[in-house]
Design a protein around this motif. Structure first.
Motif, mmCIF file in Angstrom:
data_model
loop_
_atom_site.group_PDB
_atom_site.id
_atom_site.type_symbol
_atom_site.label_atom_id
_atom_site.label_comp_id
_atom_site.label_asym_id
_atom_site.label_seq_id
_atom_site.Cartn_x
_atom_site.Cartn_y
_atom_site.Cartn_z
ATOM 1 N N VAL B 81 0.965 -1.285 0.171
ATOM 2 C CA VAL B 81 0.036 -0.035 -0.086
ATOM 3 C C VAL B 81 0.801 1.350 -0.044
ATOM 4 N N CYS B 82 1.974 1.269 0.750
ATOM 5 C CA CYS B 82 2.900 2.431 1.037
ATOM 6 C C CYS B 82 3.911 2.673 -0.433
ATOM 7 N N ILE B 83 4.350 1.543 -0.801
ATOM 8 C CA ILE B 83 5.411 1.662 -1.731
ATOM 9 C C ILE B 83 4.730 1.509 -3.509
ATOM 10 N N GLN B 84 4.308 0.203 -3.249
ATOM 11 C CA GLN B 84 3.789 -0.293 -4.601
ATOM 12 C C GLN B 84 2.779 0.551 -5.417
ATOM 13 N N LEU B 85 1.528 0.842 -4.489
ATOM 14 C CA LEU B 85 0.564 1.490 -4.960
ATOM 15 C C LEU B 85 0.851 2.895 -5.255
ATOM 16 N N PRO B 86 1.503 3.712 -4.394
ATOM 17 C CA PRO B 86 1.902 5.064 -4.786
ATOM 18 C C PRO B 86 2.916 5.079 -6.171
ATOM 19 N N PHE B 87 3.840 4.181 -6.310
ATOM 20 C CA PHE B 87 4.586 4.023 -7.570
ATOM 21 C C PHE B 87 3.808 3.913 -8.773
ATOM 22 N N ALA B 88 3.031 3.005 -8.463
ATOM 23 C CA ALA B 88 2.196 2.581 -9.686
ATOM 24 C C ALA B 88 1.205 3.868 -9.968
ATOM 25 N N LEU B 89 0.624 4.755 -8.983
ATOM 26 C CA LEU B 89 -0.162 5.724 -9.170
ATOM 27 C C LEU B 89 0.881 6.823 -10.028
ATOM 28 N N LEU B 90 2.010 6.913 -9.381
ATOM 29 C CA LEU B 90 2.946 8.024 -10.113
ATOM 30 C C LEU B 90 3.080 7.657 -11.706
ATOM 31 N N LEU B 91 3.333 6.357 -11.820
ATOM 32 C CA LEU B 91 3.463 5.951 -13.314
ATOM 33 C C LEU B 91 2.112 6.062 -14.221
ATOM 34 N N ALA B 92 1.017 5.949 -13.568
ATOM 35 C CA ALA B 92 -0.141 5.803 -14.158
ATOM 36 C C ALA B 92 -0.287 7.622 -14.747
ATOM 37 N N ASN B 190 -10.041 18.189 -16.102
ATOM 38 C CA ASN B 190 -8.934 18.748 -16.027
ATOM 39 C C ASN B 190 -8.640 20.190 -16.772
ATOM 40 N N GLU B 191 -9.456 20.223 -17.687
ATOM 41 C CA GLU B 191 -9.210 21.495 -18.233
ATOM 42 C C GLU B 191 -9.971 22.860 -17.472
ATOM 43 N N ALA B 192 -11.252 22.484 -16.683
ATOM 44 C CA ALA B 192 -11.847 23.301 -15.782
ATOM 45 C C ALA B 192 -10.876 23.502 -14.770
ATOM 46 N N THR B 199 -2.261 24.203 -11.013
ATOM 47 C CA THR B 199 -0.928 23.577 -11.884
ATOM 48 C C THR B 199 -1.248 22.130 -12.129
ATOM 49 N N PRO B 200 -0.325 21.577 -12.992
ATOM 50 C CA PRO B 200 -0.686 19.913 -13.346
ATOM 51 C C PRO B 200 -0.585 19.143 -12.140
ATOM 52 N N ALA B 201 0.357 19.544 -11.173
ATOM 53 C CA ALA B 201 0.385 18.849 -9.938
ATOM 54 C C ALA B 201 -0.849 18.878 -9.020
ATOM 55 N N GLN B 202 -1.445 19.903 -8.977
ATOM 56 C CA GLN B 202 -2.350 20.346 -8.291
ATOM 57 C C GLN B 202 -3.901 19.650 -8.866
ATOM 58 N N VAL B 203 -3.831 19.686 -10.127
ATOM 59 C CA VAL B 203 -4.795 18.876 -10.888
ATOM 60 C C VAL B 203 -4.775 17.541 -10.456
ATOM 61 N N SER B 204 -3.779 16.826 -10.442
ATOM 62 C CA SER B 204 -3.194 15.671 -10.029
ATOM 63 C C SER B 204 -3.824 15.179 -8.713
ATOM 64 N N TYR B 206 -5.586 17.263 -6.660
ATOM 65 C CA TYR B 206 -7.245 17.808 -6.135
ATOM 66 C C TYR B 206 -8.147 17.072 -6.929
ATOM 67 N N ILE B 207 -7.878 16.812 -8.319
ATOM 68 C CA ILE B 207 -8.960 16.330 -9.153
ATOM 69 C C ILE B 207 -8.762 15.086 -9.528
ATOM 70 N N THR B 208 -7.710 14.566 -10.206
ATOM 71 C CA THR B 208 -7.502 13.181 -10.618
ATOM 72 C C THR B 208 -7.589 11.916 -9.541
ATOM 73 N N ILE B 209 -6.832 12.307 -8.586
ATOM 74 C CA ILE B 209 -6.807 11.253 -7.645
ATOM 75 C C ILE B 209 -7.971 10.988 -6.985
ATOM 76 N N PRO B 210 -8.900 12.247 -6.639
ATOM 77 C CA PRO B 210 -10.126 11.738 -6.120
ATOM 78 C C PRO B 210 -11.085 11.307 -6.998
ATOM 79 N N TYR B 211 -11.040 11.717 -8.172
ATOM 80 C CA TYR B 211 -11.847 11.233 -9.411
ATOM 81 C C TYR B 211 -11.574 9.599 -9.426
ATOM 82 N N ILE B 212 -10.387 9.124 -9.244
ATOM 83 C CA ILE B 212 -10.225 7.584 -9.625
ATOM 84 C C ILE B 212 -10.295 6.849 -8.004
#
Lengths: 362, 292
Positions: B81-92, B190-192, B199-204, B206-212
């Protein structure tokens, strides 16, 4: 509402911008937008109108900063903005899909842009409450967006765009997902709010009635270029091409030749007879031309300018719909308030007439 | 009047084959395991009913030492949960932003999931080989001879060495789940957010991660329950050794079942695993419960 005027509406200038894409099938480059030049005055409501693929959305996205023009420059409030990212431009957008954040409630959706701009909490609350009042959503702050109807979601999207007080407000077919009745209601609301705030608005739609109803100016586009721009009335009554005439409302085209120039127009010779048409431009006698006639500009009677034969006669309630044959050409007529008028039946002979002022020569 | 009954009967008849398969393949073995866990049975003859004695022995016996196996499984779950998933999320997140060669990267990261764990285990055994393994050879080549180890034979480092391939193997699996979720997200969101000033990092964030979030929940459930059930890689790499240092509940269960012929005790561990997986899945669902 007086205290809710936007700080300073900004004008938009597109200085001969073009956007080139690669066709995925052929691999060849093509112009999605080609040499578009226009000036949008501060505080005006301008609609980019046209069929699918005409480049209207691409133009809007270039103003927003989601696409970069390959040629030309975009100015916002006199400043060039090509190099600016979307978040650095003073624009906000209402999307076709509303683009509401599903994990936020109404208040947080509207407040989101203000939070990112580090506006103090008290001011955020005040501004969100005011804007929700303006779009008539007061009391719904805590609702999740999936608990709202389509019309309410659209109002939240509008409030979210307005609350950041943008210099220019962009609309990308915002009413496409609403039913017909709600569309009419919402477009009136959008126009009311735009006028109340005095904000500059650029609106994209393919619905010509929507464009006519809300715009100060319509930019009609075809295959990446501007086909015509002007006020709704100019576009409707003075189309500069068959495409424009046909796209905006219903239209009849009578093909003929200029017979002679008259004092206030021209005499046109049609296979069915000669008619006078008002035109500002002098024509050469013998030149082929088209008379553009709107169905409601034509009357039908026992006497008139051109003989015709009725091919269809249909009562539609507020008007009688006729299809008549004038020479070889089919002409549609909308005869308003048919009560107490003579109704011609299919197969009958009649005459059509029109005011030369209401006919337009192409 | 008879129509509704006939309609319901039709539904029942259509569902019956699936129901029989479901009961036969899933429910019946669980029920049988639950029964055998209450018996003393060597796999032959008639099982002897002993009540909860197996459960008492499981948690008190020092020779079985289930707590060590559970501790290893929990460590694996936490690291997943702490290493594998964050790494997978970063890649995604990275790959979903129209990276050049996006499809190639996806295929490469997903490849370990497609390869059998036995093959991957064999590969890592070669890497960890103390004599000719790539890891020790690399350490020697950079002058770090003192860091070389008998990676799978040293009880102090064996479990850590096993964790690396286990975590590595399924990064691509979780990445693909998250990537599909991100790609399914409307571009307008994302565009909204960008127009609102993100910024792209904030989009990820505040928006992308809660969405998925629903996909993250599934990934966490898979990672945790997968860690509890983990078996094949450890079995190939160390078979629970050295000196039980890499023991997991599943390897312990297999040893009890097939080496010591203790089918009753093996079933007890199986039941414990089912209960644990169920409880953790419930807890994770609770933690991810969204406001409706």
């Amino acid at each position: 509402m007086a205290d809710m005027k936007v700080k300073q509406p900004k004008g938009v200038k597109l200085d001969h911008i073009s956007k080139i894409y690669k066709d995925p099938k052929t691999g060849k480059d093509f112009y999605a937008v080609h040499d578009v030049a226009l000036d949008i005055a501060p505080g005006s409501f301008v609609t980019l109108l046209g069929p699918s693929g005409c480049g209207k959305t691409t133009t809007l996205r270039m103003i927003a900063g989601f696409e970069s023009p390959d040629e030309g420059e975009i100015y916002l409030g006199g400043e060039p903005i090509n190099a600016l990212t979307p978040n650095k431009r003073d624009t906000a957008m209402v999307f076709q899909s509303y683009a509401l954040f599903p994990h936020y409630n109404v208040f947080d959706n509207v407040a989101y842009g203000l939070k990112l701009r580090k506006v103090p909490k008290n001011e955020i609350r005040d501004r969100v409450e005011k804007i929700l009042g303006l779009v008539e959503l007061s009391g719904m702050e805590q609702r999740m967006t999936n608990q709202l109807s389509g019309g309410q979601q659209q109002r939240v999207a509008l409030a979210r765009a307005l609350v950041v007080e943008p210099g220019v407000l962009l609309f990308d077919e915002p009413l496409s997902n609403l039913d017909a009745k709600l569309r009419v209601q919402m477009r009136t609301e959008i126009r009311r709010i735009q006028q109340a705030l005095g904000i500059t608005a650029v609106y994209v739609t393919h619905d010509q009635s929507e464009a006519m109803a809300i715009s100060d100016q319509i930019i009609l586009m075809k295959q990446g270029v501007i086909a015509q721009m002007g006020s709704p009335m100019e576009i409707y009554y003075k189309p500069n091409s068959e495409f424009v005439a046909d796209f905006i409302g219903e239209c009849n085209f009578l093909h003929g030749k200029v017979s002679e120039n008259a004092e206030k127009g021209a005499i046109v010779s049609l296979p069915a007879g000669k008619v006078a048409v008002r035109t500002e431009k002098k024509r050469n006698p013998g030149e082929a031309c088209e008379i553009v006639l709107r169905p409601e500009a034509i009357t039908i009677g026992d006497e008139g300018m051109l003989p015709c034969r009725v091919e269809l006669s249909c009562f539609m309630g507020s008007y009688q719909n006729y299809h008549v044959r004038v020479g070889e050409e089919l002409v549609k007529i909308t005869d308003n308030c048919p009560l107490n008028k003579k109704i011609f039946q299919t197969g009958e002979q009649a005459y059509i007439s029109f005011d030369p002022e209401c006919a337009h020569l192409l | 009047m008879h129509r509704p009954f006939s309609y319901k009967l039709n539904i029942f008849l259509f569902l019956l084959p699936a129901l029989i398969l479901f009961v036969g393949i899933l429910i019946a073995p669980i029920a049988m395991s639950a029964y055998y866990s209450l018996t003393e049975w060597n796999g032959l003859g008639i099982p002897k009913f002993i009540g909860l004695q197996n459960y008492v022995e499981l948690f008190t016996s020092k020779s079985i030492n289930i707590m060590r196996a559970l501790k290893n499984a929990m460590l694996l779950a936490v690291l997943s949960v702490c290493i594998q998933l964050p790494f997978a999320l970063l890649l995604a997140l990275k790959l979903s932003r129209h990276v050049k060669g996006e499809r190639w990267y996806l295929a490469i990261y997903f490849m370990p999931v497609l390869i059998s764990s036995v093959v991957i285990g064999q590969l890592w055994i070669k890497i960890y080989n103390p004599e000719y393994g790539a890891l020790n050879m690399f350490l020697r080549s950079v002058g770090l001879d003192s860091w070389t180890r008998i990676w799978l034979g040293d009880k102090n480092v064996a479990f850590g060495a096993c964790l690396v391939p286990i975590l590595w193997q399924y990064v691509g699996y979780h990445m693909l789940l998250m990537y599909a979720g991100i790609k399914g997200m409307p571009a307008d969101l994302n565009e909204a957010a960008m127009l609102d000033g993100c910024t792209p990092a904030q989009v990820s964030w505040y928006i992308t991660i809660p969405y998925i979030r629903p996909i993250l929940r599934v990934s966490v459930i898979f990672a945790v329950t997968g860690s509890l059930k983990s078996f094949d890689m450890i079995y190939v790499l160390t078979n629970g050794g050295p000196n039980h240092a890499t023991e997991l509940p599943s390897t312990l269960m297999i040893n009890l079942l097939f080496l010591r012929n203790r089918y009753g005790m093996g079933s007890t561990i199986a039941v414990m695993l089912i209960v644990l997986c169920f409880v953790f899945a419930m807890l994770i669902n609770l933690a991810f419960k969204e406001e409706k």
